[in-house]
Design a protein around this motif. Structure first.
Motif, PDB file in Angstrom:
ATOM      1  N   ARG A   1       8.164   6.016   9.272  1.00 32.29           N
ATOM      2  CA  ARG A   1       6.701   5.846   9.180  1.00 32.29           C
ATOM      3  C   ARG A   1       6.289   5.259   7.843  1.00 32.29           C
ATOM      4  NH1 ARG A   1       2.773   6.840   6.527  1.00 32.29           N
ATOM      5  NH2 ARG A   1       4.147   7.939   5.088  1.00 32.29           N
ATOM      6  N   ARG A   2       5.464   4.266   7.887  1.00 31.81           N
ATOM      7  CA  ARG A   2       4.910   3.653   6.684  1.00 31.81           C
ATOM      8  C   ARG A   2       3.460   3.261   6.938  1.00 31.81           C
ATOM      9  NH1 ARG A   2       6.851   0.736   2.963  1.00 31.81           N
ATOM     10  NH2 ARG A   2       4.794   1.332   2.229  1.00 31.81           N
ATOM     11  N   ALA A   3       2.669   3.299   5.871  1.00 32.28           N
ATOM     12  CA  ALA A   3       1.285   2.833   5.977  1.00 32.28           C
ATOM     13  C   ALA A   3       1.279   1.321   5.708  1.00 32.28           C
ATOM     14  CB  ALA A   3       0.407   3.591   4.991  1.00 32.28           C
TER      15      ALA A   3
ATOM     16  N   ARG B   1       0.401  -2.780   6.216  1.00 29.31           N
ATOM     17  CA  ARG B   1      -0.908  -3.445   6.276  1.00 29.31           C
ATOM     18  C   ARG B   1      -0.866  -4.870   6.829  1.00 29.31           C
ATOM     19  NH1 ARG B   1      -0.806  -0.556   1.327  1.00 29.31           N
ATOM     20  NH2 ARG B   1      -2.351   1.119   1.278  1.00 29.31           N
TER      21      ARG B   1
ATOM     22  N   ASN C   1     -10.018  -2.914   2.435  1.00 27.83           N
ATOM     23  CA  ASN C   1      -9.451  -2.708   3.778  1.00 27.83           C
ATOM     24  C   ASN C   1      -9.661  -3.894   4.728  1.00 27.83           C
ATOM     25  OD1 ASN C   1      -8.182  -0.287   3.365  1.00 27.83           O
ATOM     26  ND2 ASN C   1      -9.947   0.964   3.953  1.00 27.83           N
TER      27      ASN C   1
ATOM     28  N   TRP D   1      -7.573  -5.998   5.566  1.00 29.04           N
ATOM     29  CA  TRP D   1      -6.366  -6.117   6.399  1.00 29.04           C
ATOM     30  C   TRP D   1      -6.550  -5.449   7.766  1.00 29.04           C
ATOM     31  CZ3 TRP D   1      -4.313  -1.505   7.910  1.00 29.04           C
ATOM     32  CH2 TRP D   1      -4.684  -0.383   7.156  1.00 29.04           C
TER      33      TRP D   1
ATOM     34  N   HIS E   1      -1.712   3.549  10.819  1.00 30.87           N
ATOM     35  CA  HIS E   1      -2.057   3.685   9.398  1.00 30.87           C
ATOM     36  C   HIS E   1      -3.435   4.352   9.284  1.00 30.87           C
ATOM     37  CE1 HIS E   1      -2.257   1.438   5.269  1.00 30.87           C
ATOM     38  NE2 HIS E   1      -3.005   2.518   5.254  1.00 30.87           N
ATOM     39  N   PRO E   2      -3.475   5.594   8.780  1.00 33.78           N
ATOM     40  CA  PRO E   2      -4.778   6.269   8.618  1.00 33.78           C
ATOM     41  C   PRO E   2      -5.506   5.717   7.397  1.00 33.78           C
ATOM     42  CG  PRO E   2      -3.037   7.664   7.755  1.00 33.78           C
ATOM     43  CD  PRO E   2      -2.363   6.416   8.274  1.00 33.78           C
ATOM     44  N   ILE E   3      -6.818   5.573   7.513  1.00 32.78           N
ATOM     45  CA  ILE E   3      -7.598   5.131   6.348  1.00 32.78           C
ATOM     46  C   ILE E   3      -8.819   6.042   6.144  1.00 32.78           C
ATOM     47  CG2 ILE E   3      -6.895   2.700   6.472  1.00 32.78           C
ATOM     48  CD1 ILE E   3      -9.784   2.154   7.611  1.00 32.78           C
ATOM     49  N   ALA E   4      -9.235   6.098   4.888  1.00 37.18           N
ATOM     50  CA  ALA E   4     -10.469   6.815   4.539  1.00 37.18           C
ATOM     51  C   ALA E   4     -11.531   5.828   4.044  1.00 37.18           C
ATOM     52  CB  ALA E   4     -10.173   7.862   3.468  1.00 37.18           C
ATOM     53  N   GLY E   5     -11.147   4.572   3.833  1.00 36.92           N
ATOM     54  CA  GLY E   5     -12.053   3.582   3.266  1.00 36.92           C
ATOM     55  C   GLY E   5     -12.942   2.916   4.307  1.00 36.92           C
TER      56      GLY E   5
ATOM     57  N   MET F   1      -0.481  -4.322  -2.747  1.00 37.98           N
ATOM     58  CA  MET F   1      -0.324  -4.061  -1.310  1.00 37.98           C
ATOM     59  C   MET F   1       0.878  -4.818  -0.744  1.00 37.98           C
ATOM     60  SD  MET F   1      -4.240  -4.244  -0.023  1.00 37.98           S
ATOM     61  CE  MET F   1      -5.293  -2.798   0.018  1.00 37.98           C
TER      62      MET F   1
ATOM     63  N   ARG G   1       8.237   1.744  -0.218  1.00 36.44           N
ATOM     64  CA  ARG G   1       7.331   2.882  -0.160  1.00 36.44           C
ATOM     65  C   ARG G   1       6.799   3.191  -1.554  1.00 36.44           C
ATOM     66  NH1 ARG G   1       6.893   6.798   3.723  1.00 36.44           N
ATOM     67  NH2 ARG G   1       8.890   6.405   4.708  1.00 36.44           N
ATOM     68  N   PRO G   2       5.491   3.408  -1.683  1.00 35.83           N
ATOM     69  CA  PRO G   2       4.959   3.781  -3.002  1.00 35.83           C
ATOM     70  C   PRO G   2       5.655   5.035  -3.545  1.00 35.83           C
ATOM     71  CG  PRO G   2       3.171   3.312  -1.471  1.00 35.83           C
ATOM     72  CD  PRO G   2       4.439   3.323  -0.668  1.00 35.83           C
TER      73      PRO G   2
ATOM     74  N   ARG H   1       6.806   8.582  -5.116  1.00 34.42           N
ATOM     75  CA  ARG H   1       6.378   9.943  -4.811  1.00 34.42           C
ATOM     76  C   ARG H   1       6.610  10.858  -6.005  1.00 34.42           C
ATOM     77  NH1 ARG H   1       4.420   7.514  -0.594  1.00 34.42           N
ATOM     78  NH2 ARG H   1       4.416   8.670   1.368  1.00 34.42           N
TER      79      ARG H   1
HETATM   80  C1  LIG Z   1      -6.239  10.301   4.356  1.00 34.30           C
HETATM   81  C2  LIG Z   1      -5.657   8.954   4.031  1.00 34.30           C
HETATM   82  C3  LIG Z   1      -6.517   7.918   3.686  1.00 34.30           C
HETATM   83  C4  LIG Z   1      -6.002   6.641   3.423  1.00 34.30           C
HETATM   84  N1  LIG Z   1      -6.882   5.619   3.201  1.00 34.30           N
HETATM   85  C5  LIG Z   1      -6.400   4.367   3.065  1.00 34.30           C
HETATM   86  C6  LIG Z   1      -7.305   3.272   2.965  1.00 34.30           C
HETATM   87  O1  LIG Z   1      -8.529   3.411   3.029  1.00 34.30           O
HETATM   88  N2  LIG Z   1      -6.765   2.031   2.832  1.00 34.30           N
HETATM   89  C7  LIG Z   1      -5.417   1.809   2.786  1.00 34.30           C
HETATM   90  O2  LIG Z   1      -5.010   0.652   2.699  1.00 34.30           O
HETATM   91  N3  LIG Z   1      -4.533   2.842   2.895  1.00 34.30           N
HETATM   92  C8  LIG Z   1      -4.995   4.107   3.034  1.00 34.30           C
HETATM   93  N4  LIG Z   1      -4.115   5.161   3.169  1.00 34.30           N
HETATM   94  C9  LIG Z   1      -2.651   4.931   3.121  1.00 34.30           C
HETATM   95  C10 LIG Z   1      -2.030   5.451   1.815  1.00 34.30           C
HETATM   96  O3  LIG Z   1      -2.387   4.603   0.767  1.00 34.30           O
HETATM   97  C11 LIG Z   1      -0.493   5.537   1.988  1.00 34.30           C
HETATM   98  O4  LIG Z   1      -0.206   6.496   2.981  1.00 34.30           O
HETATM   99  C12 LIG Z   1       0.205   5.924   0.688  1.00 34.30           C
HETATM  100  O5  LIG Z   1       0.046   4.912  -0.269  1.00 34.30           O
HETATM  101  C13 LIG Z   1       1.696   6.166   0.874  1.00 34.30           C
HETATM  102  O6  LIG Z   1       2.329   5.078   1.495  1.00 34.30           O
HETATM  103  P1  LIG Z   1       3.227   5.302   2.808  1.00 34.30           P
HETATM  104  O7  LIG Z   1       2.335   6.022   3.803  1.00 34.30           O
HETATM  105  O8  LIG Z   1       3.612   3.925   3.297  1.00 34.30           O
HETATM  106  O9  LIG Z   1       4.418   6.124   2.432  1.00 34.30           O
HETATM  107  C14 LIG Z   1      -4.595   6.424   3.446  1.00 34.30           C
HETATM  108  C15 LIG Z   1      -3.752   7.477   3.795  1.00 34.30           C
HETATM  109  C16 LIG Z   1      -4.269   8.721   4.105  1.00 34.30           C
HETATM  110  C17 LIG Z   1      -3.332   9.829   4.534  1.00 34.30           C
END
Ligand SMILES: Cc1cc2nc3c(=O)[nH]c(=O)nc-3n(C[C@H](O)[C@H](O)[C@H](O)COP(=O)(O)O)c2cc1C
Length: 194
Positions: A10-12, A14, A67, A69, A118-122, A161, A168-169, A171
């Motif tokens: 799993r990775r966030a 973009r 965001n 992307w 990919h979950p986002i809060a933005g 990005m 992975r960023p 930890r």
């Molecule tokens: C609650 C939450 C909010 C996040 N919001 C954003 C966001 O708005 N934009 C974005 O590009 N990534 C967002 N992320 C992704 C994180 O930046 C990412 O999970 C983190 O840098 C670690 O990278 P990885 O998940 O690939 O290991 C969010 C992740 C979480 C869990």
């Protein structure tokens, strides 16, 4: 069973390519949420699976500047709840915790299916809720962005990005958040002290 492999995969990400969003996929992701644990089995979560282009485009307007992307998403899953949907034990409100756990299940299942989830809060919460018809008292906790990973960078990505697409960023180390027996015991130095 191989949960760890999926957790590690799993990775966030973009950079997204389009992917077909079938009814089967929606049901599959919804079913894993159903069986997530929750306090007193309250199941506090609500999800809207948005796959209609017209509504996706409205949601894109609510995104924060970083965001852009997300505009290549094939589906967005809006995850929302409210405190009263779950246990409230003194000052402990469980709705975010339980909804978060269920969302993690969904994200892992999507990962297992070869998708980016990919979950986002933005995003602007009140504007997004209005578009989706979500009542005001609900918290729109996250939007989960669904797509397929593209090998080609999305040109809207910043340099940081782009770096994140390949690695992975960083930890925290375990000794920053793991303790044995007591909060002031450092994990690594406490070995052998028990
Ligand atoms: C609650 C939450 C909010 C996040 N919001 C954003 C966001 O708005 N934009 C974005 O590009 N990534 C967002 N992320 C992704 C994180 O930046 C990412 O999970 C983190 O840098 C670690 O990278 P990885 O998940 O690939 O290991 C969010 C992740 C979480 C869990």
């Amino acid at each position: 069973m191989n949960v760890k492999e999926t957790i590690e995969k799993r990775r966030a990400l973009r950079s997204l390519d389009p992917v077909e969003i079938s009814d089967e996929l929606v049901l599959d992701l919804a079913e894993v949420v159903k069986i997530a644990p929750s306090c007193a089995n309250k199941q506090p979560w609500n999800l809207i699976f948005i796959r209609e282009k017209r509504i996706l485009e409205k949601l894109f307007i609510t995104l924060s500047a970083g965001n852009k992307w997300v505009k290549r998403a094939s589906m967005i899953i809006a995850v929302f709840s409210k405190p009263e949907n779950d246990c409230i034990i003194g000052e402990r409100l469980y709705y975010l915790f339980d909804t978060g756990m269920a969302t993690a299940f969904l994200i892992l299942r999507a990962t297992e299916l070869g998708l980016v989830a990919h979950p986002i809060a933005g995003f602007k919460e009140s504007q997004s809720k209005e578009i989706l018809g979500i009542p005001n008292e609900m918290r729109l906790i996250t939007l989960v962005v669904i797509g397929k990973h593209s090998k080609d960078f999305n040109p809207v990505l910043s340099d940081a990005m782009k770096l994140g697409e390949n690695q992975r960023p960083p930890r925290k180390s375990l000794d920053e958040y793991v303790f044995i027996n007591h909060f002031d015991n450092e994990f690594l130095t406490s070995k052998g002290k028990e």
